[in-house]
Scaffold this active site. Structure first.
Site, PDB file in Angstrom:
ATOM      1  N   ASP A 177      46.183  24.517  19.920  1.00 29.95           N
ATOM      2  CA  ASP A 177      47.535  25.052  20.399  1.00 29.95           C
ATOM      3  C   ASP A 177      48.362  23.860  21.019  1.00 29.95           C
ATOM      4  OD1 ASP A 177      45.857  25.049  22.591  1.00 29.95           O
ATOM      5  OD2 ASP A 177      45.979  27.277  22.835  1.00 29.95           O
ATOM      6  N   ASN A 184      42.983  37.506  29.946  1.00 29.07           N
ATOM      7  CA  ASN A 184      43.378  38.419  28.919  1.00 29.07           C
ATOM      8  C   ASN A 184      42.815  38.779  27.820  1.00 29.07           C
ATOM      9  OD1 ASN A 184      44.862  36.677  27.877  1.00 29.07           O
ATOM     10  ND2 ASN A 184      46.814  37.480  28.178  1.00 29.07           N
ATOM     11  N   HIS A 201      43.059  36.243  25.303  1.00 30.81           N
ATOM     12  CA  HIS A 201      43.450  35.426  24.434  1.00 30.81           C
ATOM     13  C   HIS A 201      42.674  34.132  23.937  1.00 30.81           C
ATOM     14  CE1 HIS A 201      45.675  33.013  27.586  1.00 30.81           C
ATOM     15  NE2 HIS A 201      44.785  31.750  26.933  1.00 30.81           N
ATOM     16  N   GLU A 244      47.949  35.805  22.149  1.00 31.23           N
ATOM     17  CA  GLU A 244      48.165  36.869  23.235  1.00 31.23           C
ATOM     18  C   GLU A 244      47.901  38.368  22.726  1.00 31.23           C
ATOM     19  OE1 GLU A 244      48.243  35.977  26.212  1.00 31.23           O
ATOM     20  OE2 GLU A 244      49.879  34.570  26.809  1.00 31.23           O
TER      21      GLU A 244
END
Ligand code: GLP
Length: 250
Positions: free
Chosen positions: A66, A135, A137, A142
């Site tokens: 990313d 979280n 990811h 996400e």
């Protein structure tokens, strides 16, 4: 699936040795790379190993997961900068072989399509390294990202911007968007290793352990992969039932 090591350094040393041997056996390997603090000890160990016993890396290809949108590669918080600093410059990898999504291109959608296509054209990822967000990811996928997603633009969650805000002077400077490899691109890798270390990852590891395969927990997609290992230290393993853990003590 969950392999527990006594420390982050032990994971770094184990995986760096494994990667070294894999590159030695297959110099044309296509390697998927991640950023984040978790990867730093691994990259430091791998760089040291390769400096002590050099291998020919001219045929190696790497693809990063990313990149932030609107951060140029020379920005110290861009992932391009991180990779040059921690790995590429030390190993002498050139931009033609070490790829990242371009977060400052004019046609982002074309860049996304081209990035997934470039990986396929290289023969697919042989080995994908992953970290994990608090979280759940992976890359920047996400919660609620479709599991069949390819490289795409993502709006970063507040949680992720707060977590990653520690690297920026002001919260307002934390990018709001990023380009990430999709979950399907990640699942297409032949082998996947996810690394999580530290007490702050204990909750997400427990969440992942208990989660069904569900888009609300992006990393749960990995449970359907035939060759996935999750390497964690004692601190990150703290909330997983002990009888479900496999200890690696070398
Ligand atoms: C970022 C990256 C992820 C990484 C995560 C965890 O959000 N996009 O690929 O897994 O951070 O980072 P850290 O290792 O610093 O906890």
């Amino acid at each position: 699936m969950f392999f527990v090591f006594p420390s982050a350094e032990a994971i770094a040393s184990y995986l760096s040795q494994e990667l070294y041997q894999k590159i030695q056996l297959n110099p044309c390997m296509v390697l998927g790379l991640a950023t984040g603090s978790t990867m730093e000890p691994l990259y430091a160990d791998l760089a040291k190993r390769l400096q002590q016993q050099p291998l020919d890396l001219s045929q190696l290809t790497t693809f990063n997961l990313d990149e932030y949108i609107k951060l140029p590669p020379e920005h110290p918080q861009s992932y391009a900068y991180y990779m040059r600093q921690h790995l590429f410059d030390v190993l002498g990898l050139c931009p033609q072989q070490a790829h990242l999504p371009n977060g400052v291109c004019t046609d982002i959608q074309a860049e996304c399509r081209a990035y997934s296509a470039k990986i396929s054209a290289a023969g697919g990822l042989d080995y994908q390294l992953l970290g994990i967000g608090t979280n759940g990811h992976i890359g920047f996928n996400e919660p609620l990202t479709p599991f069949d997603s390819l490289t795409h633009v993502v709006q970063l969650s507040e949680n992720t911007r707060l977590d990653n805000g520690r690297f920026f002077d002001n919260f307002a400077d934390v990018p709001t968007h990023a380009i990430t490899l999709g979950i399907q691109d990640i699942l297409n890798a032949k082998e996947i290793v996810l690394v999580a270390t530290g007490a702050h990852k204990a909750q997400v590891m427990a969440d992942l352990f208990h989660s069904p395969i569900d888009e609300s927990m992006p990393a749960s997609a990995l449970k359907q992969h035939p060759n996935i290992r999750i390497c964690i230290d004692d601190a990150a393993a703290a909330q997983i039932p002990a009888d479900q853990l496999q200890h690696v003590r070398e």
